[in-house]
Design a protein around this motif. Structure first.
Motif, PDB file in Angstrom:
ATOM      1  N   ARG A 107      41.995  39.452  34.125  1.00 17.52           N
ATOM      2  CA  ARG A 107      41.633  40.456  35.122  1.00 17.52           C
ATOM      3  C   ARG A 107      40.117  40.617  35.221  1.00 17.52           C
ATOM      4  NH1 ARG A 107      44.000  46.656  35.223  1.00 17.52           N
ATOM      5  NH2 ARG A 107      42.996  47.314  37.156  1.00 17.52           N
ATOM      6  N   THR A 108      39.426  40.547  34.097  1.00 12.72           N
ATOM      7  CA  THR A 108      37.962  40.630  34.108  1.00 12.72           C
ATOM      8  C   THR A 108      37.365  39.438  34.845  1.00 12.72           C
ATOM      9  OG1 THR A 108      37.922  41.877  32.040  1.00 12.72           O
ATOM     10  CG2 THR A 108      35.908  40.730  32.653  1.00 12.72           C
ATOM     11  N   ARG A 119      37.472  40.085  38.523  1.00 12.33           N
ATOM     12  CA  ARG A 119      36.412  41.002  38.973  1.00 12.33           C
ATOM     13  C   ARG A 119      35.047  40.314  38.980  1.00 12.33           C
ATOM     14  NH1 ARG A 119      39.004  44.933  35.472  1.00 12.33           N
ATOM     15  NH2 ARG A 119      37.334  44.631  33.955  1.00 12.33           N
ATOM     16  N   GLN A 165      37.099  49.319  31.331  1.00 14.90           N
ATOM     17  CA  GLN A 165      37.875  50.364  32.002  1.00 14.90           C
ATOM     18  C   GLN A 165      39.066  50.807  31.143  1.00 14.90           C
ATOM     19  OE1 GLN A 165      36.822  48.678  36.501  1.00 14.90           O
ATOM     20  NE2 GLN A 165      38.852  49.506  36.103  1.00 14.90           N
ATOM     21  N   HIS A 206      38.328  59.089  31.302  1.00  9.58           N
ATOM     22  CA  HIS A 206      38.107  57.762  31.869  1.00  9.58           C
ATOM     23  C   HIS A 206      36.594  57.562  31.963  1.00  9.58           C
ATOM     24  CE1 HIS A 206      42.282  57.809  34.048  1.00  9.58           C
ATOM     25  NE2 HIS A 206      42.371  57.648  32.746  1.00  9.58           N
ATOM     26  N   THR A 255      44.585  50.454  30.860  1.00 13.43           N
ATOM     27  CA  THR A 255      43.331  50.551  31.605  1.00 13.43           C
ATOM     28  C   THR A 255      43.477  51.609  32.692  1.00 13.43           C
ATOM     29  OG1 THR A 255      44.006  48.819  33.169  1.00 13.43           O
ATOM     30  CG2 THR A 255      42.758  48.117  31.208  1.00 13.43           C
ATOM     31  N   PHE A 256      42.351  51.954  33.318  1.00 12.64           N
ATOM     32  CA  PHE A 256      42.375  52.906  34.426  1.00 12.64           C
ATOM     33  C   PHE A 256      41.666  52.283  35.624  1.00 12.64           C
ATOM     34  CE2 PHE A 256      38.416  53.742  32.200  1.00 12.64           C
ATOM     35  CZ  PHE A 256      37.492  53.881  33.232  1.00 12.64           C
ATOM     36  N   GLU A 257      41.942  52.804  36.791  1.00  7.92           N
ATOM     37  CA  GLU A 257      41.298  52.330  38.006  1.00  7.92           C
ATOM     38  C   GLU A 257      40.037  53.147  38.263  1.00  7.92           C
ATOM     39  OE1 GLU A 257      41.858  49.734  39.902  1.00  7.92           O
ATOM     40  OE2 GLU A 257      43.502  49.126  38.580  1.00  7.92           O
ATOM     41  N   ARG A 258      38.920  52.474  38.283  1.00  8.43           N
ATOM     42  CA  ARG A 258      37.655  53.152  38.576  1.00  8.43           C
ATOM     43  C   ARG A 258      37.611  53.530  40.054  1.00  8.43           C
ATOM     44  NH1 ARG A 258      32.317  52.736  36.398  1.00  8.43           N
ATOM     45  NH2 ARG A 258      30.701  52.877  37.990  1.00  8.43           N
ATOM     46  N   PRO A 277      36.753  53.574  43.652  1.00 13.01           N
ATOM     47  CA  PRO A 277      35.937  52.572  44.360  1.00 13.01           C
ATOM     48  C   PRO A 277      34.673  53.154  44.989  1.00 13.01           C
ATOM     49  CG  PRO A 277      37.959  53.082  45.571  1.00 13.01           C
ATOM     50  CD  PRO A 277      38.097  53.728  44.231  1.00 13.01           C
TER      51      PRO A 277
END
Length: 322
Positions: free
Chosen positions: A33-34, A37, A151, A171, A210-213, A215
């Motif tokens: 996933r990293t 990104r 994250q 977070h 993980t969490f969603e930062r 946007p």
């Protein structure tokens, strides 16, 4: 941290050609996933990287694209060495990484930019903490930094002002170094964004998942607005003072340059050159402590409570020194 990884990813694709996301993740020791990104970040920065789908697919650079570190100008290369702060890098656990990166960059530069960059490193030093103040003790900083980057949610025990200890699930969105102190910008799940001084974290645990930062979150914009609101909340009243001529610089050092500059713009002068100013203050007692440092160069005209405290202090000093 991320800039080094992005450069490594770019060089991997440049030297090896097509690579799958799992292959890149294994080389860089990060999650798939990293990698996704990071590839998006390279593409947004103008690097022509694209993906081929299917069993034989993967990421690769557009044919003919090459990155050249020795394309840096002397000034650009020099500025990179000013960005490598040794103290903060060590606190983040990156001192060796930064040192190795500097060596690699120097070796990749042609002679003229290399000489210019070496002189910059030898002749300029950025020392973050203020005088008479050491940096905070931040044993959890590297863990916090990893959580910000990956994250990952955190659970911490935090010491608030007044020594009250609280537990928070947060977070982490970003880290800010201000005046030698590290601040964590974070939010509880579903809550509003706040700041926490990293040195006040007593215990820390990285939570699973993980969490969603958000946007739309902008760390720089948030911090600038936070700093502005902090300064506005800090002042709870005003004082009227009379200042002797020629002590404006000392007054600015004592009360703050922005405060004195704004006050001087509306000052009234008497026949002897003394200037009457209205300045914001945090509290009566704090203002007394600051203005006593000015000695006979400043007279407090109001409010009466502050003038009374000044009279008391001067009377006691007169008794002490006779």
């Amino acid at each position: 941290m991320r800039a080094s990884r992005l450069l490594s990813l770019l060089l991997l694709l440049q030297t090896r050609g097509r690579m799958t996301a799992p292959e890149l993740a294994a080389e860089l020791e990060v999650s798939v996933r990293t990698v996704y990104r990071d590839v998006e970040a390279l593409s947004a920065a103008g690097v022509p990287v694209y993906a081929d789908r299917g069993p034989a697919g993967g990421y690769q650079l557009l044919d003919g694209f090459r990155t050249r570190l020795n394309g840096l100008t002397a000034e650009e290369a020099s500025s990179l060495f000013l960005a490598g702060l040794p103290g903060p890098a060590a606190e983040l656990g990156l001192s060796e990484v930064v040192a190795n990166a500097e060596l690699k960059l120097l070796s990749a530069l042609p002679p003229e930019p290399r000489s210019h960059a070496s002189r910059m490193r030898d002749r300029f030093l950025l020392d973050v903490p203020s005088w008479y103040r050491s940096s905070d003790d931040v044993p959890f900083l590297s863990t916090v930094a990893d959580a910000v980057w990956e994250q990952r949610p955190l659970r911490m025990t935090y010491r608030r002002w007044g020594q009250q200890e609280v537990e928070r699930d947060i977070h982490p969105f970003g880290l800010v170094l201000k005046g030698g102190s590290w601040y964590l910008v974070a939010a509880p799940p579903g809550g509003s964004t706040r700041t926490y001084r990293v040195a006040r974290i007593l215990t820390l645990e990285t939570l699973p998942g993980t969490f969603e930062r958000p946007p739309s979150f902008d760390l720089t914009g948030f911090w600038h607005q936070y700093a502005k609101e902090f300064r506005e909340k800090m002042y709870t009243g005003e004082a009227v003072i009379k200042v002797a001529p020629g002590v404006e610089n000392l007054l600015a050092y004592t009360l703050g340059q922005d405060v004195v500059t704004a006050a001087l713009a509306q000052a009234e002068d008497d026949a002897e050159g003394w200037r009457t100013l209205t300045v914001p203050i945090e509290s009566i007692t704090h203002a007394r402590w600051l203005l006593l440092r000015m000695g006979p160069s400043v007279e407090v005209l109001g409010p009466p409570e502050l003038r009374g405290l000044m009279v008391e202090a001067v009377t006691e000093l007169g008794k002490m020194y006779g």
